[in-house]
Write a protein that holds these residues in place. Structure first.
Motif, PDB file in Angstrom:
ATOM      1  N   PHE A   1      13.732   5.198   3.437  1.00  0.00           N
ATOM      2  CA  PHE A   1      13.937   6.499   3.875  1.00  0.00           C
ATOM      3  C   PHE A   1      14.400   6.415   5.436  1.00  0.00           C
ATOM      4  N   GLY A   2      14.621   5.281   6.014  1.00  0.00           N
ATOM      5  CA  GLY A   2      14.737   5.289   7.297  1.00  0.00           C
ATOM      6  C   GLY A   2      13.417   5.507   8.417  1.00  0.00           C
ATOM      7  N   LEU A   3      12.237   5.560   7.857  1.00  0.00           N
ATOM      8  CA  LEU A   3      11.134   5.754   8.729  1.00  0.00           C
ATOM      9  C   LEU A   3      10.497   4.509   9.006  1.00  0.00           C
TER      10      LEU A   3
ATOM     11  N   ARG B   1      -9.043   8.302  -7.103  1.00  0.00           N
ATOM     12  CA  ARG B   1     -10.174   7.276  -6.718  1.00  0.00           C
ATOM     13  C   ARG B   1      -9.671   5.690  -6.273  1.00  0.00           C
ATOM     14  N   THR B   2      -8.340   5.982  -5.673  1.00  0.00           N
ATOM     15  CA  THR B   2      -7.948   4.652  -4.977  1.00  0.00           C
ATOM     16  C   THR B   2      -8.424   4.588  -3.376  1.00  0.00           C
ATOM     17  N   PRO B   3      -9.045   3.710  -3.097  1.00  0.00           N
ATOM     18  CA  PRO B   3      -9.784   3.787  -1.707  1.00  0.00           C
ATOM     19  C   PRO B   3      -8.665   3.278  -0.557  1.00  0.00           C
ATOM     20  N   VAL B   4      -7.714   2.804  -0.801  1.00  0.00           N
ATOM     21  CA  VAL B   4      -6.489   2.615   0.465  1.00  0.00           C
ATOM     22  C   VAL B   4      -5.280   2.867  -0.031  1.00  0.00           C
ATOM     23  N   VAL B   5      -4.403   3.305   0.957  1.00  0.00           N
ATOM     24  CA  VAL B   5      -3.026   3.534   0.877  1.00  0.00           C
ATOM     25  C   VAL B   5      -2.382   3.026   2.038  1.00  0.00           C
ATOM     26  N   LEU B   6      -1.058   2.105   1.534  1.00  0.00           N
ATOM     27  CA  LEU B   6      -0.243   1.523   2.522  1.00  0.00           C
ATOM     28  C   LEU B   6       1.052   2.002   2.255  1.00  0.00           C
ATOM     29  N   LEU B   7       1.713   2.393   3.704  1.00  0.00           N
ATOM     30  CA  LEU B   7       2.958   2.581   3.721  1.00  0.00           C
ATOM     31  C   LEU B   7       3.628   1.805   4.583  1.00  0.00           C
ATOM     32  N   VAL B   8       4.768   1.146   4.037  1.00  0.00           N
ATOM     33  CA  VAL B   8       5.593   0.433   4.559  1.00  0.00           C
ATOM     34  C   VAL B   8       6.804   0.691   5.321  1.00  0.00           C
ATOM     35  N   GLY B   9       6.908   0.605   6.644  1.00  0.00           N
ATOM     36  CA  GLY B   9       8.038   1.113   7.362  1.00  0.00           C
ATOM     37  C   GLY B   9       9.075   0.177   7.648  1.00  0.00           C
ATOM     38  N   GLU B  10      10.177   0.777   8.038  1.00  0.00           N
ATOM     39  CA  GLU B  10      11.663  -0.029   8.127  1.00  0.00           C
ATOM     40  C   GLU B  10      11.423  -1.243   9.095  1.00  0.00           C
TER      41      GLU B  10
ATOM     42  N   ARG C   1      12.614  -9.528  17.976  1.00  0.00           N
ATOM     43  CA  ARG C   1      12.244 -10.084  16.888  1.00  0.00           C
ATOM     44  C   ARG C   1      12.178  -9.030  15.881  1.00  0.00           C
ATOM     45  N   PRO C   2      12.417  -9.156  14.785  1.00  0.00           N
ATOM     46  CA  PRO C   2      12.272  -7.984  13.415  1.00  0.00           C
ATOM     47  C   PRO C   2      10.944  -7.721  13.075  1.00  0.00           C
ATOM     48  N   MET C   3      10.484  -6.471  13.522  1.00  0.00           N
ATOM     49  CA  MET C   3       8.975  -5.967  13.366  1.00  0.00           C
ATOM     50  C   MET C   3       8.873  -4.930  12.249  1.00  0.00           C
ATOM     51  N   MET C   4       7.881  -4.797  11.623  1.00  0.00           N
ATOM     52  CA  MET C   4       7.629  -3.885  10.797  1.00  0.00           C
ATOM     53  C   MET C   4       6.286  -3.314  10.906  1.00  0.00           C
ATOM     54  N   ALA C   5       6.039  -2.103  10.854  1.00  0.00           N
ATOM     55  CA  ALA C   5       4.729  -1.333  11.082  1.00  0.00           C
ATOM     56  C   ALA C   5       4.156  -1.012   9.615  1.00  0.00           C
TER      57      ALA C   5
END
Length: 248
Positions: A157-159, A171-180, A195-199
């Protein structure tokens, strides 16, 4: 992400499978959870109980992004990233064509619930499934449908960076959001280079781990994304296993 991008290009050329950054992240976090299994649990009746398998829930945008659904990849730590990509490709196609019977059944049930009752209903379902250990599959509700970790790629989504709250009823203990992935200046050997970086935005339940375990998991996670080939079976072996051997 130089290592990841190079690996993705090579694997796509060798296998013909569209492996993506999301699949790499799913595989990386599955390996990290396998190494540090104390995060792979649920809180039930006030006690922490560990799951038997490492399952990754990948959120999928359909209807042009207006509808979010998802798929659970079971035993993701035991599958190669190519196997994860193949499984996701087939199941995502069914989702987008509305041919996934389980998902459509669950959506149909939730659509019939008035909005004001949806929250209490979801909490009640979580209580029955996790605290009372009841089987509700006959009602279209699968136990532990969200698995050990949720992964969402907001980069589509361009974020470049985002964080999400935990979803209590899952009841899921971890959530990951992959950035652009973005080109950024970084310091390398005393020089500024591009360098190509990702957060990655991470939210986790502090009842399962503290900063020490989190830092150790992050190092393994980062090592995988910097050089996925170190952790994966060579793609040539996958190609060989898929090719019938000649008779002697």
């Amino acid at each position: 992400m130089r290592g990841s991008l190079a690996y993705l290009e090579r694997v796509r050329n060798e296998t013909g499978v569209r492996v993506t950054v999301t699949h790499l992240v799913a595989r990386a976090v599955a390996l990290a959870i396998r190494q540090y299994p104390q995060l792979n649990g649920i809180v039930s009746r006030g006690r922490v109980m560990l799951r038997d398998t490492v399952d990754v829930f990948l959120q999928v945008a359909t209807e042009g992004g207006s509808d979010l659904s998802g798929i659970k990849v079971s035993r993701a730590d035991e599958k190669s990233v190519v196997e994860i990509a193949r499984e996701c490709e087939a199941r995502v196609e069914r989702l987008r064509q509305r041919r996934d019977r389980q998902v459509e059944r669950t959506k149909s049930m939730l659509d019939r619930i008035p909005v004001r009752f949806l929250g209490p209903m979801m909490r009640a379902i979580a209580y029955l499934i996790y605290d009372r250990d009841l089987d509700l599959t006959r009602f279209g509700i699968v136990k532990d449908e969200f698995g050990s970790v949720m992964v969402t790629n907001v980069g589509t989504f361009g974020l470049s960076q985002a964080h999400a709250p935990l979803v209590p009823f899952s009841r899921t203990p971890v959530v990951l959001l992959v950035g652009e992935i973005q080109e950024k200046p970084v310091a390398e050997a005393g020089r500024v280079v591009i360098r190509p970086m990702m957060a990655i935005g991470v939210t986790f339940d502090h009842r399962f781990m503290d900063g020490y375990q989190g830092g150790a998991m992050a190092q393994l996670f980062r090592a995988y994304l910097e050089d996925p080939a170190r952790f994966e079976e060579p793609t040539s072996l996958e190609l060989a296993s898929a090719t019938p051997s000649p008779r002697s």
